[in-house]
Design an enzyme around this catalytic site. Sequence first.
Site, mmCIF file in Angstrom:
data_model
loop_
_atom_site.group_PDB
_atom_site.id
_atom_site.type_symbol
_atom_site.label_atom_id
_atom_site.label_comp_id
_atom_site.label_asym_id
_atom_site.label_seq_id
_atom_site.Cartn_x
_atom_site.Cartn_y
_atom_site.Cartn_z
ATOM 1 N N ASP A 170 0.851 -1.191 0.000
ATOM 2 C CA ASP A 170 0.000 0.000 0.000
ATOM 3 C C ASP A 170 0.885 1.239 0.000
ATOM 4 O OD1 ASP A 170 -3.028 0.831 0.571
ATOM 5 O OD2 ASP A 170 -1.730 2.194 1.686
ATOM 6 N N ASN A 178 -2.111 12.889 -3.996
ATOM 7 C CA ASN A 178 -3.121 13.360 -4.949
ATOM 8 C C ASN A 178 -3.552 14.789 -4.650
ATOM 9 O OD1 ASN A 178 -3.341 11.176 -6.693
ATOM 10 N ND2 ASN A 178 -4.928 10.162 -5.497
ATOM 11 N N HIS A 183 -3.960 14.155 -9.444
ATOM 12 C CA HIS A 183 -4.145 12.730 -9.720
ATOM 13 C C HIS A 183 -3.209 12.229 -10.821
ATOM 14 C CE1 HIS A 183 -7.658 11.913 -7.154
ATOM 15 N NE2 HIS A 183 -7.953 13.185 -7.364
ATOM 16 N N GLU A 210 -4.571 2.558 -4.456
ATOM 17 C CA GLU A 210 -3.118 2.509 -4.273
ATOM 18 C C GLU A 210 -2.652 1.203 -3.646
ATOM 19 O OE1 GLU A 210 -4.761 4.483 -0.480
ATOM 20 O OE2 GLU A 210 -5.310 4.222 -2.590
#
Length: 299
Positions: A170, A178, A183, A210
Amino acid sequence: MHVALVDPSRVIRKTVSDMLIAGGHSVTAFSDSAAALDYVTGNAAVTCVLTSLEVQPLDGLELCWSLRALADDRRPLTILAMSSARDSRPLDEILDSGADDFLTKPPSAQELYGRLRSAERVLKLQHALIRQADTDHLTQLLNRGALMRQARTALDAAGAGQPLTVLQIDIDHFKSINDRYGHDVGDVVIRFVAHVLRETGATAGRLGGEEFAALMPGHSLGSAAVVAHRIRSQCAARSMPQQGSALRFTVSIGLSEWVPGDSVQTLLKRTDVALYAAKAGGRDRVAVTTASLRTECVS
């Protein structure tokens, strides 16, 4: 193309096999239709079956019907029927039984090669559609559904004695990336992590957002942890120039090893517990959860 040839005549089997081999195809020939069906069922490398209608113990139409039941959106299969008595069976009956095409027996080399070229074009398109359906468009890794199918296959192998460790990865504080950089930049970070995972040789996929997972058959916790540390360190070392500063990011990784009795769900649950421990331990960490649910950070 790997062709399974089914015909009761030794002469026909030899003649057609020679044609197939001369055309660059591999062939496995059968006189027994039930044996041929068993072989095709257990061998996904077979992409084409060329069968006479005059076979036993399953007649040609029964064999075509059974073969068609094997073919689905995960396994394309071309079925070509042939007979020396074409008029004894209406063409629509042959095609409705599952055959894709019909040839008069014995086929000429020109006709056989033409039908096989046509079949290869269709199979190529079908395989491309399967790859597209299995692929995450942003990372070109497996998507969640495809990864879960691969996980079930890996668990079957683990049940046969091969070790298996699963990683969940992760990206830390991804929302902040972001929010600060946009993004588009977040997508660049996701693609970089995917690149690192691809280089490990593991069967990797994007679970969503993610978060990623990687299947490592043949790896126990110890060897998989070495790979996990390499993933973590490569990500931590990455620097991306953005808006006059250097964007750096880290990942947290959880690991767990398959034990007898595990399902995909229980194994992933333990891996998720390990990932949570890595996050709770300060992020930029690798953590392990054992079958006894004992969890520890190992970096």
